[in-house]
Design a protein around this motif. Structure first.
Motif: not given
Length: 269
Positions: A187-194
């Motif tokens: 959820n944290l990384l999906s703020k920028l990456f898919v």
């Protein structure tokens, strides 16, 4: 130039192979979503056959040479200023190419003839790294009509296009994977990456999910253009395509060429 391209391609193939083997292995050691071994064998066979028809036949024989000519040798392409070089230009180019991919993906869900071929990708009832291989060669030919003019307009160097293809393969394999990554980290990384959970939503059976989360590398395009829904599976979520079940490998390849509307496709396993 020729030496640089040869270097990128040769090393790119090795990188893609290592990435796929690593992801394929990890998702079988640490699976996030369980599915039956019998079901796994059937869909794995289907995905391999489809992969052969595209990645090992039509792509190297026709699609790749056409891309090489149009992006490297075609005389009428956008001229770029001499100062537009270096790491920053590379990053911007990658983002522009990713935006182009987002636009094409969005179009594949809106243009009927593209959807006929792209729907095959969504018929997979379980998502893992092999789903990334499940792309119809017919869709790729049609996509070239959008993609090549876009690349020529942007004027991206051929070496950057090749590098982007390597990155795209690795990213596509990863965001379809079934590795049990901690959800908070995703959820944290999906703020920028898919991330896998982010893209997994795009493979939901319900149209409210299928027509969202189109991104490839960066998730920001979905947020900017308001096509983002959720970052993780809600309760009762299922993968696949509305009321359809999966098809045999032969059916997957030949069905899009018929006249039957996608909504009326029926499975004959």
């Amino acid at each position: 130039m020729k030496e640089a391209v040869t270097y990128i391609i040769s090393h790119g193939i090795v990188i893609c192979a290592i990435a796929f083997i690593a992801i394929f292995s990890l998702e079988r050691i640490f699976p996030k979503h369980a599915f039956s071994p019998e079901r796994s064998k059937k869909r794995l066979f289907n995905n391999v056959i489809v992969a052969i028809s595209y990645r090992f036949i039509s792509a190297p024989i026709i699609i790749a040479p056409l891309m090489v000519y149009m992006i490297r040798d075609f005389p009428y392409r956008m001229h770029r200023p001499d100062w537009y070089t270096g790491a920053l230009a590379f990053v911007i180019d990658i983002m522009l190419l990713d935006l182009l991919n987002y636009t094409i993906h969005w179009s594949a869900h809106r243009i009927p003839v593209l959807w006929r071929f792209h729907a095959m990708h969504h018929l997979d009832e379980h998502i893992d790294s092999t789903t990334g291989f499940r792309q119809h060669f017919g869709e790729k030919f049609l996509v070239l009509a959008i993609r090549i003019p876009g690349m020529l307009l942007i004027g991206v160097p051929f070496t950057t296009v090749v590098a982007f293809e390597v990155i795209s393969f690795c990213v596509t394999t990863f965001h379809h994977c079934n590795i049990n990554i901690p959800q908070k980290l995703e959820n944290l990384l999906s703020k920028l990456f898919v991330m896998p959970s982010f893209h997994n939503i795009h493979h939901g059976r319900e149209i409210e999910y299928t027509d969202t989360n189109y991104g490839f590398i960066f998730s920001l395009w979905d947020r900017v253009f308001r096509t983002h829904s959720v970052d993780e599976r809600p309760t009762g979520f299922e993968t696949g395509l509305d009321h359809h079940t999966d098809f045999s490998a032969a059916k997957l390849i030949f069905l899009p060429f018929g006249k039957t509307p996608v909504k009326e496709w029926t499975s004959q396993k």
